[in-house]
Design a protein around this motif. Structure first.
Motif, mmCIF file in Angstrom:
data_model
loop_
_atom_site.group_PDB
_atom_site.id
_atom_site.type_symbol
_atom_site.label_atom_id
_atom_site.label_comp_id
_atom_site.label_asym_id
_atom_site.label_seq_id
_atom_site.Cartn_x
_atom_site.Cartn_y
_atom_site.Cartn_z
ATOM 1 N N THR A 164 0.814 -1.220 0.000
ATOM 2 C CA THR A 164 0.000 0.000 0.000
ATOM 3 C C THR A 164 0.844 1.265 0.000
ATOM 4 N N VAL A 233 2.047 4.625 6.097
ATOM 5 C CA VAL A 233 1.265 3.541 6.697
ATOM 6 C C VAL A 233 1.907 3.212 8.036
ATOM 7 N N TRP A 265 -2.262 6.345 6.157
ATOM 8 C CA TRP A 265 -3.065 5.206 6.597
ATOM 9 C C TRP A 265 -2.603 4.703 7.966
ATOM 10 N N LEU A 289 -9.358 6.564 7.413
ATOM 11 C CA LEU A 289 -7.926 6.345 7.297
ATOM 12 C C LEU A 289 -7.462 5.027 7.923
ATOM 13 N N LEU A 291 -6.836 1.616 7.466
ATOM 14 C CA LEU A 291 -6.656 0.716 6.330
ATOM 15 C C LEU A 291 -7.207 -0.675 6.624
#
Length: 364
Positions: A164, A233, A265, A289, A291
């Motif tokens: 991601t 992330v 994320w 947000l 994920l």
């Protein structure tokens, strides 16, 4: 003995679906209840200091207890099911004693911090069943221990993070160093590293610990620093302190358009934390947000062990380990892209087949 104020719980999952109004229980008074006849099936849950509405371990355990009570036709209160909320470690023993005095047959301690209090109470009250969640108590026939292979689900979260990220920088924020958080840390790192290798990419993993499971402000500062280093992330295993990560991620994303490539994320932990990920983008669109979340099946363990106890088959003296099989640990579908989700599920299958070995401690 001090009494604590009652507070409303922000619930998700089975609790919300069931429309259960949760209020904290602590001190000498129990709240809620009705006429229950199955005292041998009665259960109580003692929280750690994060409280029952921590969007994490305690909340998941309570959701499992509510689901168990519903399946048994029990009501909340004496002879049914109830929780006792702890505000500090000094509340553990008094809360356990209240549960014992109220006649609850099976008493759960949520989190390794209750190990000593549960072990001590079990020695004094041999006619009761006790359960320690996330630790092991050996040599006591009236104590069952429930643990989770969180490293396996965390590995799949690492796969998701690696596939991601657009910056090739991801992060992990832990609560307090120890064997339990090591599972999340090690599994996530291994998943990221293996996936990066498959993709022919170099992905940097930022790693930092809060030193607490409740210091949300400190975690917010850690998250801010990670975002400044381009992490897009971040996975946390830090209890209610993780709300600081969500807060900082929201502050970044609220300044971006909903479809911005710079979106941050967060990967949640223990329970589905998508409710913490809701926000409005700069262009006024509702977005999220979170994920995905690495689910630790405390709810699964609580319901399973409570049901066994109700049938007269309490697994005293045993250690039960819940893993990917039967969803003892797993990832939520969340907002993971279809192609990425497919890769995560492939990894899950390979772990179950023994083709991927996931470490339980981070490499040094």
């Amino acid at each position: 003995m001090k009494k604590f104020k009652f507070k409303q719980v922000l619930a998700t999952g089975t609790v919300l679906a069931a429309g259960i109004a949760l209020t904290a229980c602590s001190g000498a008074k129990q709240n809620g209840g009705g006429s229950n006849k199955k005292s041998s099936a009665s259960v109580a849950l003692i929280t750690d200091i994060a409280g029952v509405d921590d969007h994490s371990f305690n909340q998941s355990g309570w959701e499992g207890m509510v689901a168990y009570g519903k399946s048994q036709g029990l009501k909340r209160g004496t002879n049914g099911y109830q929780y006792f909320e702890s505000s500090s470690a000094s509340d553990f023993t008094p809360n356990i004693n209240q549960a014992v005095a109220a006649g609850y047959k099976t008493i759960f301690g949520v989190g390794y911090s209750l190990k000593g209090a549960i072990a001590s109470a079990a020695k004094k009250h041999t006619d009761k069943n006790f359960v320690i969640i996330d630790d092991v108590i050996k040599g006591q026939k009236n104590v069952a221990s429930a643990n989770f292979k969180s490293q396996d689900a965390s590995y799949t979260a690492g796969v998701v993070a690696a596939r991601t990220t657009k910056t090739n920088v991801v992060g992990f924020i832990g609560g307090v160093h120890g064997d339990i958080v090591d599972l999340f840390d090690a599994g996530f790192a291994k998943g990221v590293q293996d996936t990066a290798k498959k993709m022919g990419k170099k992905i940097t993993i930022l790693n930092q610990y809060v030193g607490s499971f409740t210091a949300a402000d400190k975690e917010k500062s850690i998250a801010k620093a990670m975002f400044a280093k381009k992490a897009d992330v971040i996975f946390h295993a830090s209890g209610s302190a993780g709300q600081g990560l969500f807060s900082e991620a929201k502050s970044v994303n609220e300044g971006l358009a909903a479809n911005s490539s710079k979106k941050i994320w967060v990967i949640g932990v223990d329970s589905d934390q998508s409710n913490l990920g809701k926000y409005k983008s700069k262009d006024g669109k509702k977005s999220n947000l979170c994920l995905t979340s690495v689910m630790t099946g405390v709810n699964v363990a609580v319901k399973d062990i409570a049901t066994k106890a109700a049938k007269g088959k309490f697994p005293g003296g045993k250690q039960l380990v819940y893993g990917l099989k039967h969803n003892g640990v797993y990832l939520t579908r969340g907002y993971v892209a279809d192609s990425v989700w497919k890769q995560a599920q492939t990894a899950r299958s390979q772990i179950l087949a023994g083709k991927i070995s996931v470490p339980s401690h981070p490499s040094k």
